[in-house]
Design a protein around this motif. Sequence first.
Motif, PDB file in Angstrom:
ATOM      1  N   GLY A 196       0.845  -1.184   0.000  1.00 31.62           N
ATOM      2  CA  GLY A 196       0.000   0.000   0.000  1.00 31.62           C
ATOM      3  C   GLY A 196       0.879   1.232   0.000  1.00 31.62           C
ATOM      4  O   GLY A 196       1.855   1.304   0.758  1.00 31.62           O
ATOM      5  N   LEU A 197       0.556   2.198  -0.849  1.00 34.20           N
ATOM      6  CA  LEU A 197       1.325   3.432  -0.948  1.00 34.20           C
ATOM      7  C   LEU A 197       0.426   4.613  -0.612  1.00 34.20           C
ATOM      8  O   LEU A 197      -0.542   4.892  -1.321  1.00 34.20           O
ATOM      9  CB  LEU A 197       1.902   3.611  -2.364  1.00 34.20           C
ATOM     10  N   GLY A 198       0.738   5.302   0.490  1.00 39.97           N
ATOM     11  CA  GLY A 198       0.024   6.512   0.876  1.00 39.97           C
ATOM     12  C   GLY A 198       0.838   7.717   0.440  1.00 39.97           C
ATOM     13  O   GLY A 198       1.964   7.905   0.900  1.00 39.97           O
ATOM     14  N   ILE A 199       0.277   8.533  -0.441  1.00 38.34           N
ATOM     15  CA  ILE A 199       1.020   9.636  -1.048  1.00 38.34           C
ATOM     16  C   ILE A 199       0.491  10.960  -0.518  1.00 38.34           C
ATOM     17  O   ILE A 199      -0.699  11.269  -0.666  1.00 38.34           O
ATOM     18  CB  ILE A 199       0.916   9.599  -2.585  1.00 38.34           C
ATOM     19  N   ASP A 200       1.375  11.739   0.097  1.00 41.81           N
ATOM     20  CA  ASP A 200       0.978  13.035   0.640  1.00 41.81           C
ATOM     21  C   ASP A 200       0.719  14.043  -0.475  1.00 41.81           C
ATOM     22  O   ASP A 200       1.132  13.854  -1.626  1.00 41.81           O
ATOM     23  CB  ASP A 200       2.079  13.596   1.552  1.00 41.81           C
ATOM     24  N   GLU A 201       0.066  15.134  -0.113  1.00 41.10           N
ATOM     25  CA  GLU A 201      -0.156  16.220  -1.059  1.00 41.10           C
ATOM     26  C   GLU A 201       1.161  16.860  -1.487  1.00 41.10           C
ATOM     27  O   GLU A 201       2.147  16.847  -0.752  1.00 41.10           O
ATOM     28  CB  GLU A 201      -1.080  17.274  -0.438  1.00 41.10           C
ATOM     29  N   ASP A 202       1.176  17.412  -2.694  1.00 44.67           N
ATOM     30  CA  ASP A 202       2.371  18.019  -3.291  1.00 44.67           C
ATOM     31  C   ASP A 202       3.558  17.066  -3.259  1.00 44.67           C
ATOM     32  O   ASP A 202       4.699  17.472  -3.062  1.00 44.67           O
ATOM     33  CB  ASP A 202       2.716  19.346  -2.596  1.00 44.67           C
ATOM     34  N   THR A 203       3.277  15.797  -3.449  1.00 48.37           N
ATOM     35  CA  THR A 203       4.293  14.754  -3.406  1.00 48.37           C
ATOM     36  C   THR A 203       3.932  13.705  -4.444  1.00 48.37           C
ATOM     37  O   THR A 203       2.752  13.462  -4.708  1.00 48.37           O
ATOM     38  CB  THR A 203       4.354  14.099  -2.014  1.00 48.37           C
ATOM     39  N   ALA A 204       4.958  13.090  -5.040  1.00 47.29           N
ATOM     40  CA  ALA A 204       4.714  12.072  -6.056  1.00 47.29           C
ATOM     41  C   ALA A 204       5.741  10.967  -5.962  1.00 47.29           C
ATOM     42  O   ALA A 204       6.832  11.145  -5.410  1.00 47.29           O
ATOM     43  CB  ALA A 204       4.760  12.691  -7.454  1.00 47.29           C
ATOM     44  N   ILE A 205       5.372   9.826  -6.514  1.00 47.36           N
ATOM     45  CA  ILE A 205       6.359   8.794  -6.806  1.00 47.36           C
ATOM     46  C   ILE A 205       6.515   8.735  -8.322  1.00 47.36           C
ATOM     47  O   ILE A 205       5.540   8.851  -9.071  1.00 47.36           O
ATOM     48  CB  ILE A 205       5.986   7.417  -6.237  1.00 47.36           C
ATOM     49  N   ILE A 206       7.760   8.565  -8.756  1.00 50.33           N
ATOM     50  CA  ILE A 206       8.045   8.340 -10.170  1.00 50.33           C
ATOM     51  C   ILE A 206       8.490   6.898 -10.300  1.00 50.33           C
ATOM     52  O   ILE A 206       9.550   6.514  -9.809  1.00 50.33           O
ATOM     53  CB  ILE A 206       9.128   9.298 -10.678  1.00 50.33           C
TER      54      ILE A 206
END
Length: 267
Positions: A196-206
């Motif tokens: 599971g990946l929880g992604i914060d605001e103004d943040t990304a995974i590439i």
Amino acid sequence: MTTESKRGALVIIGGAEDREGDCIVLREFIRAAGGVKAHIAVMTAATGFPKEVGEEYTHIFDRLGAESVEVVHTECRADSEEPDAIHAIEHATGIFFTGGDQSKIVDFIKGTSLDKAIHKRHEKGAVIGGTSAGAAMMPDEMIVGGASVSNPSVDAVEMGPGMGFLPGIVVDQHFAQRGRLGRLLAALVLKPAVLGLGIDEDTAIIVNGDEFQVVGSGAITVVDESNATYNNLDGLLKDEAIALCDVKLHILPHGYRFNLKTHQPLL
């Protein structure tokens, strides 16, 4: 060259990305899609304001130096069979899904000619990006909705089919800002996935191949239940709490990387 090596990156954004200042996250999407040679297709299926949102992202991507930006409006499934929409995808180096309601992306695009064109372009190297709802739709099983809770329960999350760009993973967005750890844990138990990946605001995974890198002002919460030893899902009623044992958690800020195959952070 293998299909895996040709496949384009995924740029998965947790929502509320900076659109007026340095635009670090969106800048990396443009860079991955070809920089000043990028041809961007903006997908507005999720939003209730397609004209306004399309114009906003067109302005941003123009300002960041993309060679061309074309907005693809899909307000019903019939729009996903239009030759102009498919033509825009066939010439795109980057395909960007806006925020809104992720269910609309699936309802209007999944299983259509446009869907096939998007996946074909991705396999040939086009970058797929998405923010908020455009992030949630990335897995094969996506979070449709649910409560922002700290503790997981059966009714904390609603799941449904996603678009299948990142299979075996569950993605949640606006993560720290809306306290969504509980629903991400519930999602992992109810629809078993590897991570599971929880992604914060103004943040990304590439995501490139088996690795992702974190960019932006927040962090990524990685929940790994692959070696979990126990849960009490059997026999639970709808509103009862889920118990989980031996779940591993990582918090990764800007610059950190993670191997999706070995489940190891790369420092």
